[in-house]
Motif scaffolding. Structure first.
Motif, mmCIF file in Angstrom:
data_model
loop_
_atom_site.group_PDB
_atom_site.id
_atom_site.type_symbol
_atom_site.label_atom_id
_atom_site.label_comp_id
_atom_site.label_asym_id
_atom_site.label_seq_id
_atom_site.Cartn_x
_atom_site.Cartn_y
_atom_site.Cartn_z
ATOM 1 N N ASP A 182 0.822 -1.213 0.000
ATOM 2 C CA ASP A 182 0.000 0.000 0.000
ATOM 3 C C ASP A 182 0.855 1.262 0.000
ATOM 4 O OD1 ASP A 182 -2.494 -1.156 -0.132
ATOM 5 O OD2 ASP A 182 -2.701 -1.343 2.043
ATOM 6 N N ASN A 183 2.090 1.164 0.510
ATOM 7 C CA ASN A 183 2.979 2.327 0.539
ATOM 8 C C ASN A 183 3.332 2.825 -0.866
ATOM 9 O OD1 ASN A 183 4.755 0.776 3.285
ATOM 10 N ND2 ASN A 183 3.013 2.179 3.363
ATOM 11 N N LEU A 184 3.131 1.955 -1.871
ATOM 12 C CA LEU A 184 3.496 2.338 -3.242
ATOM 13 C C LEU A 184 2.682 3.520 -3.750
ATOM 14 C CD1 LEU A 184 3.773 -1.223 -4.833
ATOM 15 C CD2 LEU A 184 5.668 0.324 -4.331
ATOM 16 N N THR A 185 1.496 3.728 -3.202
ATOM 17 C CA THR A 185 0.637 4.810 -3.688
ATOM 18 C C THR A 185 1.216 6.182 -3.392
ATOM 19 O OG1 THR A 185 -0.655 4.764 -1.633
ATOM 20 C CG2 THR A 185 -1.435 3.405 -3.473
ATOM 21 N N THR A 186 2.154 6.269 -2.445
ATOM 22 C CA THR A 186 2.727 7.568 -2.068
ATOM 23 C C THR A 186 4.207 7.664 -2.430
ATOM 24 O OG1 THR A 186 3.219 6.747 0.181
ATOM 25 C CG2 THR A 186 1.085 7.837 -0.178
ATOM 26 N N LEU A 187 4.735 6.673 -3.148
ATOM 27 C CA LEU A 187 6.155 6.667 -3.496
ATOM 28 C C LEU A 187 6.332 6.786 -5.010
ATOM 29 C CD1 LEU A 187 7.401 3.805 -1.138
ATOM 30 C CD2 LEU A 187 7.966 6.239 -0.942
ATOM 31 N N ALA A 191 6.941 2.843 -14.523
ATOM 32 C CA ALA A 191 6.102 1.854 -15.223
ATOM 33 C C ALA A 191 6.677 1.536 -16.599
ATOM 34 C CB ALA A 191 4.676 2.369 -15.370
ATOM 35 N N LEU A 192 6.515 0.280 -16.992
ATOM 36 C CA LEU A 192 6.893 -0.171 -18.330
ATOM 37 C C LEU A 192 5.627 -0.291 -19.171
ATOM 38 C CD1 LEU A 192 8.944 -1.348 -20.393
ATOM 39 C CD2 LEU A 192 8.441 -3.596 -19.417
ATOM 40 N N ARG A 193 5.569 0.438 -20.282
ATOM 41 C CA ARG A 193 4.415 0.379 -21.176
ATOM 42 C C ARG A 193 4.663 -0.692 -22.237
ATOM 43 N NH1 ARG A 193 5.799 5.759 -21.640
ATOM 44 N NH2 ARG A 193 6.191 5.417 -23.859
ATOM 45 N N ASP A 198 -2.647 -2.397 -18.903
ATOM 46 C CA ASP A 198 -2.743 -1.456 -17.783
ATOM 47 C C ASP A 198 -1.529 -1.676 -16.891
ATOM 48 O OD1 ASP A 198 -3.331 0.129 -15.649
ATOM 49 O OD2 ASP A 198 -5.248 -0.803 -15.161
ATOM 50 N N VAL A 199 -0.548 -0.807 -16.992
ATOM 51 C CA VAL A 199 0.722 -1.007 -16.283
ATOM 52 C C VAL A 199 0.767 -0.272 -14.951
ATOM 53 C CG1 VAL A 199 1.979 -1.402 -18.414
ATOM 54 C CG2 VAL A 199 1.774 0.928 -17.539
ATOM 55 N N THR A 200 -0.327 0.366 -14.549
ATOM 56 C CA THR A 200 -0.332 1.106 -13.280
ATOM 57 C C THR A 200 -1.060 0.329 -12.175
ATOM 58 O OG1 THR A 200 -2.382 2.290 -13.819
ATOM 59 C CG2 THR A 200 -0.299 3.283 -14.541
ATOM 60 N N ARG A 201 -1.514 -0.869 -12.480
ATOM 61 C CA ARG A 201 -2.219 -1.697 -11.481
ATOM 62 C C ARG A 201 -1.343 -2.907 -11.170
ATOM 63 N NH1 ARG A 201 -5.718 -6.037 -12.178
ATOM 64 N NH2 ARG A 201 -7.231 -6.398 -10.515
ATOM 65 N N ARG A 214 -2.863 0.665 -7.106
ATOM 66 C CA ARG A 214 -2.809 1.544 -8.272
ATOM 67 C C ARG A 214 -1.680 2.559 -8.060
ATOM 68 N NH1 ARG A 214 -4.755 1.123 -13.265
ATOM 69 N NH2 ARG A 214 -6.808 0.528 -12.449
ATOM 70 N N ILE A 215 -0.626 2.416 -8.852
ATOM 71 C CA ILE A 215 0.512 3.334 -8.715
ATOM 72 C C ILE A 215 0.294 4.542 -9.624
ATOM 73 C CG2 ILE A 215 2.098 1.450 -8.201
ATOM 74 C CD1 ILE A 215 3.215 1.931 -11.122
ATOM 75 N N ARG A 216 1.007 5.614 -9.306
ATOM 76 C CA ARG A 216 1.025 6.796 -10.149
ATOM 77 C C ARG A 216 2.476 7.001 -10.599
ATOM 78 N NH1 ARG A 216 -2.914 11.205 -7.063
ATOM 79 N NH2 ARG A 216 -4.834 9.951 -7.166
#
Length: 301
Positions: A182-187, A191-193, A198-201, A214-216
């Motif tokens: 869950d910490n990934l959402t704030t770090l 991403a590799l396209r 969908d490479v952000t999930r 879900r990363i940003r």
């Protein structure tokens, strides 16, 4: 046989911008090309080229002959290839598609080694950022990594491959060691396209628990070597295949995060258009790949 030579001659002209360019491709003088073309027209009693045009322009009859003739030449070549294959089993063309990174590092050496063993096989290797999108080009073998979406292609297992979430020691020193996905959402993530996915999930499992994060991505790229380099330089967290980061994890350039959580495997597979009736060269290349990787993949040695 002479008819197929005439059709091949005409197809070279059709693919050229001028008779001069065609003569260069054919290794003939322009006058010899013109003379042979006139002989064909006389034999057929049909005008094939409109010579009044500034550029090469085929008549309707010439276009028809090229269109149907190309089909006949392809069938004739296929017939000869089949006859040769009955004799030796290792002749003909083999078209292979593979992802950029894995293709460069592992498929290309395997292709060269196979062709060295079977010099009568002509192999064309294409590397692509979206091999599954370009499969309509009718490659004989497509190397694919990871989940196989809905497809009519036949899957042949080649090698096991996991996915890891990684970051550099410098990144961890700056941001701290994340304790939970869950910490990934704030770090900052990278991403590799690829393959229009969908490479952000990022999907994690532990025991019977599942977790979707879900990363940003602060950075993204369609080249796996680039995102790995960014991660090694401390720009963010990546999710990468085991084959690509095993050496970096071994020497400490990257550190695996969340070892108690598992990501979906990204096994290496080879895809073909059918299971039965494959040419001997294709069957033996698939067997060769399995022998190279299946027992002990090089990234686990």
């Amino acid at each position: 046989m002479n008819e197929t030579l005439d059709i091949r001659f005409l197809l070279v002209i059709r693919e050229s911008e001028s008779l001069l360019a065609a003569s260069r491709k054919l290794g003939l003088t322009p006058s010899a090309v013109t003379q042979r073309l006139q002989q064909m027209e006389k034999k057929l009693s049909i005008r094939l080229l409109d010579r009044s045009a500034r550029q090469l322009r085929f008549t309707d009859e010439g276009e028809f002959l090229c269109l149907r003739g190309a089909e006949l030449v392809e069938q004739f070549d296929s017939l000869l290839a089949d006859l040769q294959e009955r004799r030796s089993g290792f002749v003909g063309k083999l078209k292979i598609n593979a992802p950029f990174g894995f293709g460069r590092q592992y498929v290309a050496p395997a292709v060269a080694a196979f062709q060295r063993l079977h010099p009568e096989v002509e192999i064309a290797l294409s590397l692509s950022e979206q091999p599954m999108v370009e499969v309509t080009d009718r490659f004989d073998v497509v190397i694919h990594i990871g989940e196989l979406r809905s497809s009519n292609l036949v899957c042949h297992s080649i090698a096991a491959n996991r996915r890891y979430v990684c970051a550099s020691p410098a990144f961890i020193e700056q941001h701290g060691l994340p304790e939970h996905p869950d910490n990934l959402t704030t770090l900052p993530c990278i991403a590799l396209r690829e393959n229009n996915e969908d490479v952000t999930r990022w999907h994690f499992t532990r025991a019977r628990k599942t977790l979707n994060v879900r990363i940003r991505p602060a950075l993204s790229c369609n080249d796996g070597s680039v995102i790995r380099q960014w991660a090694c330089e401390g720009h963010g967290i990546i999710m990468r295949s085991e084959w690509d980061v095993a050496d970096a994890l071994a020497d400490g350039t990257l550190i695996r995060l969340f070892p108690g959580w598992k990501l979906p495997d990204a096994n290496i597979v080879a895809l073909t258009h059918q299971r039965e009736g494959l040419p001997a060269r294709t069957v033996n290349f698939l067997r060769f790949l399995k022998d190279q990787f299946a027992t002990q993949p090089p990234w686990r040695q």
